[in-house]
Design a protein around this motif. Structure first.
Motif, mmCIF file in Angstrom:
data_model
loop_
_atom_site.group_PDB
_atom_site.id
_atom_site.type_symbol
_atom_site.label_atom_id
_atom_site.label_comp_id
_atom_site.label_asym_id
_atom_site.label_seq_id
_atom_site.Cartn_x
_atom_site.Cartn_y
_atom_site.Cartn_z
ATOM 1 N N THR A 173 0.845 -1.194 0.000
ATOM 2 C CA THR A 173 0.000 0.000 0.000
ATOM 3 C C THR A 173 0.877 1.239 0.000
ATOM 4 O O THR A 173 1.833 1.323 0.770
ATOM 5 C CB THR A 173 -0.887 -0.001 1.269
ATOM 6 O OG1 THR A 173 -1.548 -1.268 1.368
ATOM 7 C CG2 THR A 173 -1.903 1.096 1.249
ATOM 8 N N GLN A 174 0.545 2.205 -0.874
ATOM 9 C CA GLN A 174 1.285 3.467 -0.901
ATOM 10 C C GLN A 174 0.680 4.419 0.136
ATOM 11 O O GLN A 174 -0.533 4.637 0.147
ATOM 12 C CB GLN A 174 1.210 4.140 -2.290
ATOM 13 C CG GLN A 174 2.170 3.569 -3.296
ATOM 14 C CD GLN A 174 1.679 2.263 -3.885
ATOM 15 O OE1 GLN A 174 0.494 2.045 -4.021
ATOM 16 N NE2 GLN A 174 2.598 1.384 -4.230
ATOM 17 N N ILE A 175 1.555 4.980 0.967
ATOM 18 C CA ILE A 175 1.140 5.885 2.041
ATOM 19 C C ILE A 175 2.026 7.128 1.985
ATOM 20 O O ILE A 175 3.241 7.021 1.832
ATOM 21 C CB ILE A 175 1.286 5.223 3.432
ATOM 22 C CG1 ILE A 175 0.552 3.880 3.509
ATOM 23 C CG2 ILE A 175 0.843 6.153 4.542
ATOM 24 C CD1 ILE A 175 -0.937 3.957 3.652
ATOM 25 N N SER A 176 1.415 8.306 2.147
ATOM 26 C CA SER A 176 2.142 9.561 2.163
ATOM 27 C C SER A 176 3.058 9.645 3.383
ATOM 28 O O SER A 176 2.725 9.142 4.458
ATOM 29 C CB SER A 176 1.148 10.729 2.200
ATOM 30 O OG SER A 176 1.797 11.929 2.517
ATOM 31 N N PHE A 177 4.210 10.324 3.208
ATOM 32 C CA PHE A 177 5.112 10.582 4.340
ATOM 33 C C PHE A 177 4.337 11.221 5.493
ATOM 34 O O PHE A 177 4.628 10.972 6.666
ATOM 35 C CB PHE A 177 6.239 11.525 3.934
ATOM 36 C CG PHE A 177 7.334 10.927 3.090
ATOM 37 C CD1 PHE A 177 7.271 9.628 2.624
ATOM 38 C CD2 PHE A 177 8.431 11.693 2.758
ATOM 39 C CE1 PHE A 177 8.303 9.086 1.835
ATOM 40 C CE2 PHE A 177 9.457 11.175 1.977
ATOM 41 C CZ PHE A 177 9.395 9.871 1.516
ATOM 42 N N ASN A 178 3.357 12.102 5.177
ATOM 43 C CA ASN A 178 2.606 12.810 6.205
ATOM 44 C C ASN A 178 1.766 11.880 7.080
ATOM 45 O O ASN A 178 1.379 12.251 8.177
ATOM 46 C CB ASN A 178 1.655 13.836 5.577
ATOM 47 C CG ASN A 178 2.389 14.978 4.942
ATOM 48 O OD1 ASN A 178 3.431 15.410 5.419
ATOM 49 N ND2 ASN A 178 1.863 15.481 3.839
ATOM 50 N N ASP A 179 1.457 10.690 6.549
ATOM 51 C CA ASP A 179 0.536 9.810 7.241
ATOM 52 C C ASP A 179 1.209 8.711 8.055
ATOM 53 O O ASP A 179 0.532 7.824 8.567
ATOM 54 C CB ASP A 179 -0.422 9.167 6.226
ATOM 55 C CG ASP A 179 -1.342 10.181 5.571
ATOM 56 O OD1 ASP A 179 -1.563 11.242 6.167
ATOM 57 O OD2 ASP A 179 -1.825 9.910 4.459
ATOM 58 N N ILE A 180 2.529 8.754 8.164
ATOM 59 C CA ILE A 180 3.233 7.708 8.915
ATOM 60 C C ILE A 180 4.212 8.294 9.926
ATOM 61 O O ILE A 180 4.601 9.454 9.819
ATOM 62 C CB ILE A 180 3.996 6.744 7.974
ATOM 63 C CG1 ILE A 180 5.081 7.511 7.185
ATOM 64 C CG2 ILE A 180 3.057 5.991 7.069
ATOM 65 C CD1 ILE A 180 6.049 6.619 6.455
ATOM 66 N N LYS A 181 4.582 7.454 10.879
ATOM 67 C CA LYS A 181 5.682 7.793 11.784
ATOM 68 C C LYS A 181 6.439 6.509 12.079
ATOM 69 O O LYS A 181 5.826 5.431 12.168
ATOM 70 C CB LYS A 181 5.203 8.496 13.043
ATOM 71 C CG LYS A 181 4.478 7.626 14.008
ATOM 72 C CD LYS A 181 4.159 8.368 15.288
ATOM 73 C CE LYS A 181 3.540 7.377 16.262
ATOM 74 N NZ LYS A 181 3.138 7.961 17.491
ATOM 75 N N PRO A 182 7.759 6.615 12.207
ATOM 76 C CA PRO A 182 8.560 5.418 12.486
ATOM 77 C C PRO A 182 8.199 4.798 13.819
ATOM 78 O O PRO A 182 7.875 5.496 14.778
ATOM 79 C CB PRO A 182 10.001 5.947 12.516
ATOM 80 C CG PRO A 182 9.954 7.268 11.831
ATOM 81 C CD PRO A 182 8.576 7.811 12.052
ATOM 82 N N VAL A 183 8.217 3.471 13.889
ATOM 83 C CA VAL A 183 8.030 2.758 15.141
ATOM 84 C C VAL A 183 9.360 2.800 15.873
ATOM 85 O O VAL A 183 10.385 2.453 15.308
ATOM 86 C CB VAL A 183 7.576 1.297 14.894
ATOM 87 C CG1 VAL A 183 7.557 0.509 16.191
ATOM 88 C CG2 VAL A 183 6.234 1.267 14.217
ATOM 89 N N LYS A 184 9.354 3.240 17.085
ATOM 90 C CA LYS A 184 10.608 3.360 17.875
ATOM 91 C C LYS A 184 10.960 2.056 18.517
ATOM 92 O O LYS A 184 10.199 1.311 18.983
ATOM 93 C CB LYS A 184 10.464 4.437 18.954
ATOM 94 C CG LYS A 184 10.142 5.799 18.414
ATOM 95 C CD LYS A 184 11.364 6.435 17.837
ATOM 96 C CE LYS A 184 10.994 7.813 17.321
ATOM 97 N NZ LYS A 184 11.849 8.409 16.452
#
Length: 184
Positions: A173-184
């Motif tokens: 699935t393609q997701i915008s950079f704005n819609d994600i955050k890295p899992v720490k």
């Protein structure tokens, strides 16, 4: 004496739950009829499109992010405050402490986040610190709340391809950079 601000800012309105769009319509009508177009600019109900499956069909519907609230962009004068406060369905302002006190506006970054989430403005992400193989959380959009592994990064279009588990299978699935955050 009440202080007036001549800066255009965003405020949060309390409404009766389920009446947010009616409040928006009522307020927009009152802005015109009461000659407040120079003081009250936009009224928004924070919504986003989500996929809903019903009877085996997937549909896109608008879902209210904050039931019982609406946003208004205005210059906080006594007259504008009066018009908004006395609009049918409005129960008050968030950040107003009663006794005639004016409400506190939203912070610019809160407004930017809200407008970007509603796809009303495009927020440019300078740099996303992830690599192929990293896990990310989807924080907004149709797949909010999902976690996936990055399989590709498209810096030009500011999108990542992630594998999201749908119907028991990993689906790219393609997701915008704005819609994600890295899992720490």
């Amino acid at each position: 004496m009440a202080t007036e601000s001549f800066d255009k800012q965003w405020y949060v309105l309390h409404t009766y739950a389920g009446y947010e769009n009616r409040v928006k319509s009522n307020l927009e009508s009152r802005i015109e009829t009461m000659g407040m177009t120079d003081y009250i600019f936009r009224v928004l109900v924070p919504e986003q499109e989500v996929e809903v499956e019903k009877d085996g069909e997937t549909k896109i519907v608008k879902e209210n992010d904050f039931p019982g609230y609406a946003l208004v962009e205005m210059i906080m004068t006594d007259e504008a405050w009066y018009v908004v406060r006395n609009t049918p369905g409005v129960t008050g302002f968030l950040g107003s402490h009663g006794g005639g006190s004016k409400p506190v506006p939203l912070l610019p970054e809160e407004v930017d986040d809200m407008l970007a989430r509603m796809n009303l403005v495009e927020r440019k992400v300078e740099h996303l610190d992830v690599v192929v193989g990293d896990s990310v959380d989807v924080v907004s959009g149709s797949f909010a709340g999902q976690e996936g592994e990055i399989t590709a990064i498209d810096d030009e279009h500011q999108e990542v391809t992630i594998l999201i588990n749908m119907f028991g299978r990993d689906t790219p699935t393609q997701i915008s950079f704005n819609d994600i955050k890295p899992v720490k």
